[in-house]
Design a protein around this motif. Structure first.
Motif, PDB file in Angstrom:
ATOM      1  N   ALA A  86       0.830  -1.279  -0.053  1.00 22.39           N
ATOM      2  CA  ALA A  86       0.003  -0.058  -0.074  1.00 22.39           C
ATOM      3  C   ALA A  86       0.844   1.136  -0.128  1.00 22.39           C
ATOM      4  O   ALA A  86       1.675   1.372   0.942  1.00 22.39           O
ATOM      5  N   LEU A  87       0.806   2.063  -1.076  1.00 27.22           N
ATOM      6  CA  LEU A  87       1.698   3.104  -1.342  1.00 27.22           C
ATOM      7  C   LEU A  87       1.125   4.465  -1.441  1.00 27.22           C
ATOM      8  O   LEU A  87      -0.060   4.339  -1.903  1.00 27.22           O
ATOM      9  N   THR A  88       1.265   5.418  -0.555  1.00 29.80           N
ATOM     10  CA  THR A  88       0.669   6.728  -0.495  1.00 29.80           C
ATOM     11  C   THR A  88       1.565   7.704  -1.059  1.00 29.80           C
ATOM     12  O   THR A  88       2.711   7.859  -0.503  1.00 29.80           O
ATOM     13  N   LEU A  89       1.384   8.444  -2.008  1.00 27.00           N
ATOM     14  CA  LEU A  89       2.256   9.456  -2.633  1.00 27.00           C
ATOM     15  C   LEU A  89       1.712  10.740  -2.598  1.00 27.00           C
ATOM     16  O   LEU A  89       0.641  10.995  -3.016  1.00 27.00           O
ATOM     17  N   PRO A  90       2.206  11.790  -2.240  1.00 28.50           N
ATOM     18  CA  PRO A  90       1.997  13.139  -2.442  1.00 28.50           C
ATOM     19  C   PRO A  90       1.673  13.651  -3.692  1.00 28.50           C
ATOM     20  O   PRO A  90       0.766  14.619  -3.985  1.00 28.50           O
ATOM     21  N   GLU A  91       2.355  13.046  -5.110  1.00 35.23           N
ATOM     22  CA  GLU A  91       2.147  13.434  -6.279  1.00 35.23           C
ATOM     23  C   GLU A  91       2.550  12.442  -6.900  1.00 35.23           C
ATOM     24  O   GLU A  91       3.460  11.409  -6.549  1.00 35.23           O
ATOM     25  N   VAL A  92       2.372  12.296  -8.376  1.00 37.99           N
ATOM     26  CA  VAL A  92       2.945  11.241  -9.320  1.00 37.99           C
ATOM     27  C   VAL A  92       4.223  11.800  -9.824  1.00 37.99           C
ATOM     28  O   VAL A  92       4.475  12.833 -10.384  1.00 37.99           O
ATOM     29  N   ASP A  93       5.178  11.074  -9.292  1.00 36.68           N
ATOM     30  CA  ASP A  93       6.695  11.448  -9.786  1.00 36.68           C
ATOM     31  C   ASP A  93       7.281   9.969 -10.344  1.00 36.68           C
ATOM     32  O   ASP A  93       7.793   9.100  -9.528  1.00 36.68           O
ATOM     33  N   GLY A 117      -1.033  -7.859  -4.794  1.00 30.19           N
ATOM     34  CA  GLY A 117      -1.838  -6.840  -4.423  1.00 30.19           C
ATOM     35  C   GLY A 117      -1.611  -5.838  -3.739  1.00 30.19           C
ATOM     36  O   GLY A 117      -0.400  -5.634  -3.118  1.00 30.19           O
ATOM     37  N   GLY A 118      -2.313  -4.676  -3.436  1.00 30.80           N
ATOM     38  CA  GLY A 118      -2.238  -3.707  -2.462  1.00 30.80           C
ATOM     39  C   GLY A 118      -2.989  -2.521  -2.862  1.00 30.80           C
ATOM     40  O   GLY A 118      -4.264  -2.509  -3.304  1.00 30.80           O
ATOM     41  N   ASP A 119      -2.391  -1.189  -2.537  1.00 28.89           N
ATOM     42  CA  ASP A 119      -3.352  -0.102  -2.704  1.00 28.89           C
ATOM     43  C   ASP A 119      -2.695   1.016  -3.172  1.00 28.89           C
ATOM     44  O   ASP A 119      -1.319   1.111  -2.813  1.00 28.89           O
ATOM     45  N   MET A 120      -3.051   2.167  -3.590  1.00 24.05           N
ATOM     46  CA  MET A 120      -2.376   3.522  -3.838  1.00 24.05           C
ATOM     47  C   MET A 120      -3.172   4.516  -3.993  1.00 24.05           C
ATOM     48  O   MET A 120      -4.512   4.409  -4.161  1.00 24.05           O
ATOM     49  N   THR A 121      -2.863   5.517  -2.939  1.00 24.84           N
ATOM     50  CA  THR A 121      -3.627   6.748  -2.652  1.00 24.84           C
ATOM     51  C   THR A 121      -2.872   8.012  -2.657  1.00 24.84           C
ATOM     52  O   THR A 121      -1.478   8.097  -2.660  1.00 24.84           O
ATOM     53  N   ARG A 122      -3.631   9.034  -2.644  1.00 27.15           N
ATOM     54  CA  ARG A 122      -2.740  10.345  -2.710  1.00 27.15           C
ATOM     55  C   ARG A 122      -2.515  10.891  -0.981  1.00 27.15           C
ATOM     56  O   ARG A 122      -3.463  10.640  -0.596  1.00 27.15           O
ATOM     57  N   GLY A 123      -1.410  11.602  -0.581  1.00 25.85           N
ATOM     58  CA  GLY A 123      -1.384  11.835   0.630  1.00 25.85           C
ATOM     59  C   GLY A 123       0.163  12.003   1.130  1.00 25.85           C
ATOM     60  O   GLY A 123       0.951  11.752   0.097  1.00 25.85           O
ATOM     61  N   PRO A 124       0.568  12.241   2.535  1.00 26.92           N
ATOM     62  CA  PRO A 124       1.867  12.295   2.615  1.00 26.92           C
ATOM     63  C   PRO A 124       2.385  10.952   2.597  1.00 26.92           C
ATOM     64  O   PRO A 124       1.794   9.778   2.772  1.00 26.92           O
ATOM     65  N   LEU A 125       3.882  10.793   2.117  1.00 26.76           N
ATOM     66  CA  LEU A 125       4.436   9.836   1.739  1.00 26.76           C
ATOM     67  C   LEU A 125       4.445   8.791   2.808  1.00 26.76           C
ATOM     68  O   LEU A 125       5.173   8.879   3.865  1.00 26.76           O
ATOM     69  N   SER A 126       3.899   7.501   2.395  1.00 31.34           N
ATOM     70  CA  SER A 126       4.088   6.425   3.422  1.00 31.34           C
ATOM     71  C   SER A 126       3.777   5.153   2.604  1.00 31.34           C
ATOM     72  O   SER A 126       3.326   5.108   1.382  1.00 31.34           O
TER      73      SER A 126
END
Length: 321
Positions: A86-93, A117-126
């Motif tokens: 599960a990856l939370t990214l502040p932006e697409v880089d 499997g997993g998940d991806m969402t926008r937010g503080p990097l974690s």
């Protein structure tokens, strides 16, 4: 590039594992657990600014995110099989994502671990990683099996990752010939998978060292209901450590620094020869650093036969400062 395009382009990797009946792309992964096996599952979250620096090299971060979870499987003696992310990214880089995936999948391929499997969402990097492994019924290494008289052992050398962190922070000056070594120990931990598997029939308890030997060994002592006695002169310290700080500072880093991801385990004296043979076949160095004693659960530190008091404590996210 949207979420689904990112997943398809960077995270959809063909698996060669026949036990993955359905991987990424459906509502759930479908996995075939071998008969007469236990399923070992562990989850860790890494948060930017807490567990890693925001500007950490993404390839190193991808490696470490998976490695620290595989280390938990090693401590249980499990065979790594599958992982979800599960990856939370502040932006697409895309450059960052490409580097992260390179580090993550290189290690996954090395240990034949399939991303399922997993998940991806926008937010503080974690980054949240869940690993799954298997082991034969009745063979899982636990924290509560230590016995009076068992020797306490650790793999590798201790404190080098903490020294690497202090180097990055500018708190110490590491001699030039050791700078790459300590930085690698901090950013690229090596999970002791083969050692954990070799210990299945030998060790009475085990865990991996993420928060420092003193604090982590206390978990074994409490779970087993006895006292752990460490002999500080026996702690395995690297040449890099001894060339950079005093022996007392080295002990502090080894005991409380964290991020070593070595194994700490207990073994009865009866199995000492068997232990040497098993770990020699794995190519893993190990050191006896103490013994388990009857008494109030906890960790007792000794130096030249006398009690030793630590100046700091092992890492705890919620300890009051």
């Amino acid at each position: 590039m949207n979420e689904f395009e990112i997943i398809k382009h960077y995270f959809t990797v063909a698996s060669h594992r026949k036990d993955v009946l359905m991987g990424p792309g459906d509502d759930c992964a479908l996995l075939q657990v071998p008969p007469h096996s236990l399923l070992a599952v562990s989850t860790d979250t890494l948060v930017s600014g807490v567990h890693f620096f925001a500007d950490m090299d993404p390839m190193a971060l991808g490696h470490k995110a998976l490695a620290v979870n595989l280390s938990d499987l090693a401590a249980m003696g499990a065979d790594p099989c599958w992982v979800s992310l599960a990856l939370t990214l502040p932006e697409v880089d895309e450059s960052w994502i490409k580097g992260f995936c390179a580090g993550f999948f290189e290690l996954a391929e090395y240990y034949n671990v399939a991303l399922v499997g997993g998940d991806m969402t926008r937010g503080p990097l974690s980054i949240t990683v869940t690993v799954h492994g298997t082991l034969p019924e009745g063979k899982g290494l636990r924290r509560n099996g230590a016995r009076v008289g068992d020797g306490i052992y650790v793999t590798g050398t201790l404190g080098d990752a903490a020294l690497g962190l202090q180097q990055v922070q500018g708190k110490v000056t590491v001699p030039e010939q050791y700078k790459d070594f300590v930085r690698t120990k901090f950013e690229h931990p090596h999970p002791r998978i083969l050692a954990g598997q070799a210990l299945r029939d030998i060790a009475t308890s085990a865990l991996d060292l993420s928060d420092g030997l003193a604090g982590d060994l206390a978990h074994v002592a409490r779970a087993s209901g006895m006292r752990a006695q460490l002999e500080l002169e026996q702690l395995p310290l690297s040449a890099a450590m001894l060339a950079t700080v005093s022996r007392e500072q080295a002990w502090e880093l080894a005991l409380t620094g964290g991020d070593d991801y070595e194994l700490c385990f207990t073994v009865p004296e009866l199995y000492r020869g068997q232990l040497e043979t098993a770990l020699a076949h794995c190519g893993v160095k190990f050191t006896r650093v103490g013994r388990m004693l009857a008494g109030e659960p906890g960790v007792e530190l000794t130096s030249k036969g006398r009690p030793y008091q630590l100046a700091s404590q092992s890492w705890d996210h919620f300890r009051s400062v």
